[in-house]
Design an enzyme around this catalytic site. Sequence first.
Site, mmCIF file in Angstrom:
data_model
loop_
_atom_site.group_PDB
_atom_site.id
_atom_site.type_symbol
_atom_site.label_atom_id
_atom_site.label_comp_id
_atom_site.label_asym_id
_atom_site.label_seq_id
_atom_site.Cartn_x
_atom_site.Cartn_y
_atom_site.Cartn_z
ATOM 1 N N GLY A 103 -19.534 8.365 -0.784
ATOM 2 C CA GLY A 103 -18.631 8.776 -1.844
ATOM 3 C C GLY A 103 -18.586 7.760 -2.971
ATOM 4 C CE LYS A 106 -4.582 0.714 0.328
ATOM 5 N NZ LYS A 106 -5.644 -0.133 -0.237
ATOM 6 C CB VAL A 122 -17.375 2.553 -2.058
ATOM 7 C CG1 VAL A 122 -17.996 1.204 -1.705
ATOM 8 C CG2 VAL A 122 -16.037 2.343 -2.744
ATOM 9 N N GLY A 141 -20.833 7.327 4.815
ATOM 10 C CA GLY A 141 -19.910 7.755 3.776
ATOM 11 C C GLY A 141 -20.500 7.438 2.413
#
Length: 351
Positions: A186, A82, A188, A184
Amino acid sequence: MAHSIKSLIETWDGIGVVIRYDAETETWIFVALHSDRLGAPSGGTRMKVYSGPAAGLRDAMRLARGMTHKWAAVGLDHGGGKAVLALSRPLQPDERTGLLRRYGQLINSLHGSFGTGPDLGTTPDDMIVIAQETEYVHGVDRAAGTCIDPGPFTAMGVFAGIKASVQHVFGSGDLTGRVVHVQGVGDVGDPLARLLKEAGADLILSDLDTRRAERLSEELGGSEVFEPHTAYGAACDVYAPCAVGGTLNSETIPELKCRIVAGSANNQLESPEHSQALHDRGILYAPDYIVNAGGAVALGLITRGEKDREILRARVNQIEQSLLEILEEAAKRDESPVQAAAQIVAKRLSE
């Protein structure tokens, strides 16, 4: 507990970390390489403002370890990695472009030891900028100048995970009338909310940008909207965290009024022991790296040359059956699904 870059590296179980300081934007770049047991490390690039460089490195390490588990769990031959671009301040557009190109040069210098794609704070357009400097960017069509957005595939996988969880807890995967709190909305959370609405679920929406949640609510026919600071106490069947990680901790878990947690956010548990805290409360926790694997699965297959959207969808939808098997195994042993999933990951890595 306060961490330093030195202490984090000394105690980490990964391969190593590539660190660069971008003086022009005052940004620390961390590429955390956790495992190459199954293949070259691969994972998204996260960009956000952190309290300090050590916080950015800790995030990169936790996310990289999660990617090792994710690739092993879904059966794709990639290693865990990552990247985090730890900003000290918001950037102007030209600064952002310069940073991304220099970051692309860094990736290119690793000669395939790390491949990347979008993550929190980065977009498919950002990947196109990075791809000007390196070939090791997933989902980019250089000839067309486009990049696949993994968000809808991630949402598809979360939807499959929610159906599996509801099936396990309530005896039927039918979402009609089930109350799902999407935290959330956004890249997704928005498509996930739409899939849930189409399936007949009743929605609760929350987002740090309350107006964004309100706009989506209006579009979907008046779903209930909660302010961020009150959202954890929303009564629901499923809590789906789809924003930042660490939302499941000693402060929020006692507030939860749900039977299931299944969402797309990475590292939802602030600490590993919080999976047991949820289990003790009778709340089913669907391991995040299983539920949110849809985007990674799709980009992984696309990178290997798969272009058939129906094949990609079918592969992502396998998350439902995979999660059901994990939940059934955990139930037999009266343990958290996190433990059952970890055993599958350990077996795959040992093989």
